[in-house]
Motif scaffolding. Structure first.
Motif, PDB file in Angstrom:
ATOM      1  N   ASP A  35      40.986  37.587  37.001  1.00 51.41           N
ATOM      2  CA  ASP A  35      40.747  38.181  35.686  1.00 51.41           C
ATOM      3  C   ASP A  35      40.063  37.217  34.727  1.00 51.41           C
ATOM      4  O   ASP A  35      39.357  37.642  33.801  1.00 51.41           O
ATOM      5  CB  ASP A  35      42.069  38.640  35.054  1.00 51.41           C
ATOM      6  N   ILE A  36      40.298  35.922  34.909  1.00 50.52           N
ATOM      7  CA  ILE A  36      39.755  34.945  33.957  1.00 50.52           C
ATOM      8  C   ILE A  36      38.478  34.274  34.459  1.00 50.52           C
ATOM      9  O   ILE A  36      37.845  33.530  33.712  1.00 50.52           O
ATOM     10  CB  ILE A  36      40.806  33.868  33.604  1.00 50.52           C
ATOM     11  N   ALA A  37      38.100  34.537  35.690  1.00 54.03           N
ATOM     12  CA  ALA A  37      36.908  33.896  36.259  1.00 54.03           C
ATOM     13  C   ALA A  37      35.659  34.083  35.393  1.00 54.03           C
ATOM     14  O   ALA A  37      34.899  33.131  35.199  1.00 54.03           O
ATOM     15  CB  ALA A  37      36.671  34.413  37.680  1.00 54.03           C
ATOM     16  N   PRO A  38      35.411  35.273  34.835  1.00 51.86           N
ATOM     17  CA  PRO A  38      34.186  35.440  34.023  1.00 51.86           C
ATOM     18  C   PRO A  38      34.185  34.608  32.738  1.00 51.86           C
ATOM     19  O   PRO A  38      33.126  34.390  32.149  1.00 51.86           O
ATOM     20  CB  PRO A  38      34.189  36.945  33.689  1.00 51.86           C
ATOM     21  N   PHE A  39      35.361  34.149  32.311  1.00 45.98           N
ATOM     22  CA  PHE A  39      35.462  33.426  31.042  1.00 45.98           C
ATOM     23  C   PHE A  39      35.650  31.916  31.232  1.00 45.98           C
ATOM     24  O   PHE A  39      35.836  31.185  30.266  1.00 45.98           O
ATOM     25  CB  PHE A  39      36.634  33.993  30.233  1.00 45.98           C
ATOM     26  N   ASP A  40      35.590  31.478  32.465  1.00 44.74           N
ATOM     27  CA  ASP A  40      35.804  30.058  32.786  1.00 44.74           C
ATOM     28  C   ASP A  40      34.668  29.568  33.683  1.00 44.74           C
ATOM     29  O   ASP A  40      34.868  29.273  34.858  1.00 44.74           O
ATOM     30  CB  ASP A  40      37.176  29.883  33.476  1.00 44.74           C
ATOM     31  N   LEU A  89      40.068  26.266  35.774  1.00 44.68           N
ATOM     32  CA  LEU A  89      41.232  26.915  36.370  1.00 44.68           C
ATOM     33  C   LEU A  89      40.807  27.612  37.664  1.00 44.68           C
ATOM     34  O   LEU A  89      39.622  27.911  37.857  1.00 44.68           O
ATOM     35  CB  LEU A  89      41.833  27.930  35.397  1.00 44.68           C
ATOM     36  N   PRO A  90      41.737  27.893  38.551  1.00 43.50           N
ATOM     37  CA  PRO A  90      41.370  28.620  39.775  1.00 43.50           C
ATOM     38  C   PRO A  90      40.817  29.997  39.430  1.00 43.50           C
ATOM     39  O   PRO A  90      41.160  30.584  38.407  1.00 43.50           O
ATOM     40  CB  PRO A  90      42.704  28.733  40.525  1.00 43.50           C
TER      41      PRO A  90
END
Length: 210
Positions: free
Chosen positions: A55-60, A65-66
């Protein structure tokens, strides 16, 4: 760039999804983190949230973070939720193992189980799960966020060589029941080298007062 956390109510248990409060959904071999009370007995940490890292990949974009698997956050915040607690953590750096971060490399809905806390009457001890959604925010933003710089001046000054993993600001939005003294802010932090090696066991907490 930091990642803002937005919370909303839901009727779902959000099994194996990103959620705040509720019950953690963990691999069968993952142990729920405990701390020792004054008598040496095990006492469970409060489950704060779990983050589906996809869920957070697009914002990192830097991959701090993994981007796969599940991150779990636990902390000794019972007293700040109005409950009795055998451990008191005030301002400054918290005692070892009163903040715990765990990580599962993959998410498997067939093998994960919810760890449900109940009282003597088999009534749940956890607050209803809140849905977590994510968006970009400024590094210095307040409120709930992943990454970025701590909003508390004390944490900035005394933990300069640490990276903010999760910032928790109580008393706002749907977290009205979570009240740190003097409108404090709790940051879950790791040294940059430990974050790079995914050494989650070295996570620590720091409570800044305003």
């Amino acid at each position: 760039m930091a990642v803002r956390i937005n919370l909303s109510r839901t009727e779902s248990r959000l099994f194996c999804g990103s959620k705040w409060w509720g019950d953690p959904d963990m691999p069968k071999d993952m142990q729920y983190p405990m701390m020792k009370d004054e008598t040496g007995e095990d006492y469970p940490l409060t489950f704060v949230c779990q983050v589906d890292c996809n869920d957070i990949a697009p914002f990192d974009p830097e991959g701090l973070l993994p981007h796969d698997g599940m991150l779990y956050f636990f902390a000794a915040v019972d007293e700040y939720l109005g409950f009795d607690s055998p451990v008191h953590n005030g301002a400054g750096r918290w005692e070892k193992k009163t903040v715990v971060v765990k990580y599962a490399k993959t998410i498997n809905m067939e093998t994960f189980e919810s760890y449900i806390m109940v009282d003597e009457d088999d009534e749940t001890l956890t607050s209803p799960a809140l849905k977590m959604e994510f968006e970009h925010c400024d590094d210095s933003a307040g409120g709930l966020k992943l990454l970025g710089s701590p909003s508390g001046d004390d944490a900035k000054e005394n933990m300069a060589d640490f990276v903010n993993i999760l910032q928790i600001e109580g008393g706002c939005g749907l977290l009205q029941d979570l009240a740190f003294p003097e409108s404090g802010i709790l940051n879950v932090m790791l040294k940059a080298s430990d974050l790079g090696f995914r050494n989650w066991s070295r996570a620590t907490g720091y409570l800044s007062l305003r």
